[in-house]
Design a protein around this motif. Structure first.
Motif, mmCIF file in Angstrom:
data_model
loop_
_atom_site.group_PDB
_atom_site.id
_atom_site.type_symbol
_atom_site.label_atom_id
_atom_site.label_comp_id
_atom_site.label_asym_id
_atom_site.label_seq_id
_atom_site.Cartn_x
_atom_site.Cartn_y
_atom_site.Cartn_z
ATOM 1 N N ASN A 58 0.826 -1.213 0.000
ATOM 2 C CA ASN A 58 0.000 0.000 0.000
ATOM 3 C C ASN A 58 0.858 1.260 0.000
ATOM 4 O O ASN A 58 0.339 2.368 0.109
ATOM 5 C CB ASN A 58 -0.930 0.011 1.208
ATOM 6 C CG ASN A 58 -0.164 -0.059 2.512
ATOM 7 O OD1 ASN A 58 1.063 -0.016 2.516
ATOM 8 N ND2 ASN A 58 -0.868 -0.170 3.606
ATOM 9 N N LEU A 59 2.175 1.072 -0.116
ATOM 10 C CA LEU A 59 3.098 2.195 0.079
ATOM 11 C C LEU A 59 2.775 3.382 -0.824
ATOM 12 O O LEU A 59 2.576 4.499 -0.356
ATOM 13 C CB LEU A 59 4.525 1.707 -0.176
ATOM 14 C CG LEU A 59 5.622 2.721 0.047
ATOM 15 C CD1 LEU A 59 5.697 3.079 1.515
ATOM 16 C CD2 LEU A 59 6.959 2.154 -0.395
ATOM 17 N N TYR A 60 2.676 3.120 -2.137
ATOM 18 C CA TYR A 60 2.504 4.248 -3.052
ATOM 19 C C TYR A 60 1.102 4.827 -2.983
ATOM 20 O O TYR A 60 0.908 6.029 -3.139
ATOM 21 C CB TYR A 60 2.884 3.832 -4.480
ATOM 22 C CG TYR A 60 4.367 3.761 -4.610
ATOM 23 C CD1 TYR A 60 5.108 4.939 -4.695
ATOM 24 C CD2 TYR A 60 5.038 2.568 -4.570
ATOM 25 C CE1 TYR A 60 6.474 4.903 -4.768
ATOM 26 C CE2 TYR A 60 6.413 2.511 -4.636
ATOM 27 C CZ TYR A 60 7.132 3.684 -4.739
ATOM 28 O OH TYR A 60 8.488 3.654 -4.797
ATOM 29 N N LEU A 61 0.128 3.976 -2.710
ATOM 30 C CA LEU A 61 -1.230 4.500 -2.555
ATOM 31 C C LEU A 61 -1.283 5.456 -1.357
ATOM 32 O O LEU A 61 -1.849 6.541 -1.439
ATOM 33 C CB LEU A 61 -2.213 3.348 -2.359
ATOM 34 C CG LEU A 61 -3.665 3.795 -2.312
ATOM 35 C CD1 LEU A 61 -4.524 2.896 -3.166
ATOM 36 C CD2 LEU A 61 -4.212 3.834 -0.910
ATOM 37 N N VAL A 62 -0.648 5.060 -0.265
ATOM 38 C CA VAL A 62 -0.656 5.880 0.949
ATOM 39 C C VAL A 62 0.053 7.218 0.688
ATOM 40 O O VAL A 62 -0.448 8.283 1.053
ATOM 41 C CB VAL A 62 0.012 5.106 2.108
ATOM 42 C CG1 VAL A 62 0.432 6.044 3.222
ATOM 43 C CG2 VAL A 62 -0.939 4.045 2.643
ATOM 44 N N ILE A 63 1.194 7.155 0.022
ATOM 45 C CA ILE A 63 1.932 8.393 -0.257
ATOM 46 C C ILE A 63 1.124 9.277 -1.202
ATOM 47 O O ILE A 63 1.031 10.494 -1.019
ATOM 48 C CB ILE A 63 3.321 8.078 -0.853
ATOM 49 C CG1 ILE A 63 4.170 7.336 0.167
ATOM 50 C CG2 ILE A 63 4.018 9.360 -1.287
ATOM 51 C CD1 ILE A 63 5.519 6.904 -0.367
ATOM 52 N N ASP A 64 0.510 8.645 -2.198
ATOM 53 C CA ASP A 64 -0.258 9.405 -3.179
ATOM 54 C C ASP A 64 -1.464 10.085 -2.527
ATOM 55 O O ASP A 64 -1.873 11.167 -2.939
ATOM 56 C CB ASP A 64 -0.735 8.459 -4.286
ATOM 57 C CG ASP A 64 -1.070 9.211 -5.556
ATOM 58 O OD1 ASP A 64 -0.145 9.806 -6.118
ATOM 59 O OD2 ASP A 64 -2.242 9.236 -5.944
ATOM 60 N N ALA A 65 -2.012 9.452 -1.503
ATOM 61 C CA ALA A 65 -3.212 9.988 -0.852
ATOM 62 C C ALA A 65 -2.874 11.059 0.180
ATOM 63 O O ALA A 65 -3.778 11.670 0.748
ATOM 64 C CB ALA A 65 -3.995 8.854 -0.198
ATOM 65 N N THR A 66 -1.586 11.264 0.459
ATOM 66 C CA THR A 66 -1.222 12.223 1.514
ATOM 67 C C THR A 66 -0.203 13.243 0.996
ATOM 68 O O THR A 66 -0.575 14.314 0.557
ATOM 69 C CB THR A 66 -0.647 11.465 2.729
ATOM 70 O OG1 THR A 66 0.341 10.554 2.261
ATOM 71 C CG2 THR A 66 -1.730 10.723 3.464
ATOM 72 N N ALA A 67 1.073 12.841 1.050
ATOM 73 C CA ALA A 67 2.136 13.777 0.686
ATOM 74 C C ALA A 67 1.983 14.268 -0.751
ATOM 75 O O ALA A 67 2.109 15.456 -1.037
ATOM 76 C CB ALA A 67 3.498 13.115 0.879
ATOM 77 N N ALA A 68 1.674 13.330 -1.666
ATOM 78 C CA ALA A 68 1.553 13.725 -3.065
ATOM 79 C C ALA A 68 0.329 14.611 -3.264
ATOM 80 O O ALA A 68 0.314 15.475 -4.136
ATOM 81 C CB ALA A 68 1.467 12.484 -3.956
ATOM 82 N N GLU A 69 -0.699 14.408 -2.451
ATOM 83 C CA GLU A 69 -1.884 15.248 -2.563
ATOM 84 C C GLU A 69 -1.555 16.691 -2.155
ATOM 85 O O GLU A 69 -2.041 17.648 -2.749
ATOM 86 C CB GLU A 69 -3.021 14.686 -1.700
ATOM 87 C CG GLU A 69 -4.288 15.489 -1.784
ATOM 88 C CD GLU A 69 -5.538 14.634 -1.978
ATOM 89 O OE1 GLU A 69 -6.348 14.977 -2.836
ATOM 90 O OE2 GLU A 69 -5.694 13.630 -1.264
#
Lengths: 251, 388
Positions: free
Chosen positions: B200-211
């Motif tokens: 889930n690493l990239y999904l989690v990053i995409d949903a937070t920091a990347a957002e």
């Protein structure tokens, strides 16, 4: 109706907003003007309920966003400065996501509303394409559609024509006029005097964290004893002052 | 057609899943990782096959075997005995024959006189496959020789045990499925446990920091969706990807272990569909914790790169129990159940080793993970509610 009553906010030692009071009426377009760092964005954020005021209150209709943030936001549509879309979602999906987050059911009525917005903003050609391929103007227009899809009575647009070409700017101005004609309260910021002159019913000028002048455009020009809006703005804010403040203040 | 509005947490969940599935990077990390387990096990399998192949019965050519029937009988236990072809020594040099045992003409005579009898073992020492045969023959000859010696002493009325100074008796109390299970289980378990954090690493990053980075964070917070619902939706999306990865990794890593003939290597694992199902139940709370903890960490960062750096560094933490246990299997203790990842590593290893774990321990492990997950979610709710 959006109202600020003696809003004040400091970040550490920096006074971002000293005292800001104004009112933006329903059915009118109110322009918020000020040099960079004058406290416009912080004032707006206090109206959104993202930043708590140290003193004073903000009103979204009859609601205080500091105490009833969700209800206030439901009655508020915001285009923040540099709004980001989800690149892998289509324009329609981006708009639908925000509609659903604002409590609108995902049904045929919503799709019809998105289609109507796409027509108004001239987005029909691209609405079902992934946002990653959008031009700056298309991104901005989808962001506007996203901000107003839940039919809010109050709309704040932070530099909505920033980066748009001539045709898109014209379409955007039409859309803003239409929103006010529907009886909504529209508050918007811009650095283009011509745009403000042609669009705004009323004007609020902010400098150094305070309201320097407000009223209709002729009133503001008269107040400054100037000939044009631009001259009035410069006379009221003062070029050196604006720069000096911008250098010293954070957002 | 008029529908009721969807709860905002489910709206966020749906959007994050669609976004995640369309993101090749998220999808790749979620479904490439589960393939690493079986790949590693494939390598292990090839090696185990090599080891067990070496134990196949090899051929020993014997010249004059009729002169030493008792010795030949003993050698037949481990090797296939064939009469030597003519010109055997030359054939060894040519590599056609690996090892030749020559029993000289005077073998019986010398034996009868009680003198040490000599056999010749002829091989090409530079050929690796000849070594296991020669050592087998040497062992058999040594055993035969000591038996013969014992008989001779007995015939002269001497107690043969006088010849023995010290003897070693090995006692290993571990049942075979535990010894092997501890190590193989630790390694396989490590893969399964990491998948809860990696998939889930990239999904989690995409949903937070990347957002934050792409500036959709502030518009999101300006909707009428409660902050708690946004956090919950993102957490559920991370959990979905993480747990899908756990299921894929567990199935792809554990079942191939069951197909391998590990018993030949002295390892017995109890990998049944039932055991895997139990393991998956144990790992659901861990996936819940992993998603919450990583969301919290990623929401504290400002950019994709920053989040990626911190999260990949912390990825080593849940690997520690597995690595430790593959080197030094720890005895299970109740306190371990309170530590996420360590508890699941223990439970997984015990399950595939066929060891029962008290139900209270199992519940404790789940409760601890869920409590830490809740704490992380409360933390993230606070981070999200903080002024920008």
């Amino acid at each position: 109706m959006l109202r600020a009553e003696g809003l004040a906010r400091r970040f550490g030692q920096v006074v971002a907003v000293e005292s800001v009071s104004f009112e933006a009426q329903d059915g009118q377009i109110t322009g918020l003007l000020g040099p960079n760092g004058a406290g416009k964005t912080t004032s707006l954020r206090m109206i959104y309920g993202l930043v708590r005021p140290d003193a004073g209150r903000a009103w979204v209709d009859h609601l205080d966003p500091a105490t009833a943030p969700l209800e206030a936001r439901r009655r508020l549509g915001v285009l923040p400065d540099s709004p980001g879309l989800y690149a892998r979602l289509t324009g329609r999906e981006n708009i639908r996501y925000f509609a659903e987050l604002n409590g609108i059911a995902n049904d045929a009525a919503l799709d019809a509303r998105i289609d109507a917005l796409a027509r108004t903003l001239d987005l029909e050609r691209v609405i079902d394409r992934p946002a990653t391929g959008y031009s700056q103007g298309e991104r901005m227009k989808v962001a506007i559609a996203r901000a107003i899809v839940h039919d809010p009575p109050n709309i704040v647009l932070d530099e909505p024509t920033n980066g748009l070409d001539v045709m898109s700017t014209r379409a955007m101005r039409e859309a803003i006029r239409a929103l006010a004609a529907e009886g909504r309260c529209v508050l918007f910021t811009s650095h283009q005097m011509a745009e403000i002159g042609s669009l705004c019913d009323r004007l609020v000028i902010i400098g150094q964290g305070r309201v320097i002048a407000q009223g209709t455009i002729p009133e503001v020009i008269h107040q400054a004893g100037a000939a044009t809006l631009e001259d009035a703005f410069v006379a009221l804010v003062g070029p050196a002052d604006g720069l000096g403040h911008a250098a010293g203040a954070s957002p | 057609m008029s529908r009721r509005p969807t709860p905002p947490s489910l709206v966020v969940l749906k959007k994050e899943l669609i976004d995640g599935v369309r993101d090749l990077r998220s999808l790749f990390s979620a479904f490439f990782f589960p393939l690493l387990g079986p790949l590693t096990i494939g390598l292990v399998a090839i090696n185990i096959d090599k080891v067990t192949n070496d134990q196949e019965i090899e051929t020993l050519y014997v010249e004059g075997g009729e002169r030493a029937p008792a010795l030949i009988k003993r050698l037949e236990q481990d090797l296939e005995i064939q009469p030597a072809p003519a010109d055997a020594e030359q054939k060894i040099r040519d590599g056609e024959v690996s090892v030749l045992l020559r029993v000289p003409d005077d073998f019986l005579e010398r034996s009868a006189r009680g003198e040490p009898a000599v056999v010749e073992l002829i091989s090409d020492g530079s050929k690796p496959d000849s070594r296991s045969v020669t050592s087998d023959v040497e062992e058999a000859v040594a055993a035969y020789s000591s038996e013969l010696g014992v008989m001779r002493l007995l015939a002269r009325g001497v107690d043969p045990s006088l010849l023995r100074g010290v003897s070693v008796d090995r006692v290993d109390v571990a049942p075979p499925e535990r010894r092997g299970g501890d190590i193989v289980g630790a390694v396989a378990g490590m893969f399964v446990i990491i998948s809860a954090f990696f998939c889930n690493l990239y999904l989690v990053i995409d949903a937070t920091a990347a957002e934050r980075e792409r500036k959709s964070w502030e518009p999101l917070l300006l909707t009428a969706a409660p902050r708690g619902a946004i956090v919950l939706g993102k957490w559920m999306a991370g959990l979905t990807f993480g747990y899908a990865g756990v299921i894929a990794t567990a199935v792809l890593t554990l079942f191939p272990l069951a197909w391998l003939d590990l018993e030949r290597a002295g390892i017995r694992l109890l990998i049944t569909p039932g055991a895997v199902a139990v393991i998956l139940v144990h790992l659901l709370p861990l996936a819940a914790f992993a998603s919450a903890a990583q969301l919290l960490l990623a929401s504290l960062t400002r950019s994709f790169k920053e989040a990626q750096t911190y999260l990949s560094l912390t990825m080593f933490v849940p690997m520690i129990p597995g690595m430790w246990m593959s080197i030094d299997p720890l005895p299970a203790a109740p306190w371990m159940m309170a530590v996420p990842a360590l508890a699941q590593q223990m439970l997984l290893t015990r399950t595939i080793s066929g060891e029962a774990t008290p139900i209270l321990w199992q519940l404790g492990a789940a409760a601890s993970c869920m409590a830490f997950a809740a704490l992380a979610l409360v933390g993230m709710r606070w981070v999200v509610g903080r002024e920008q």
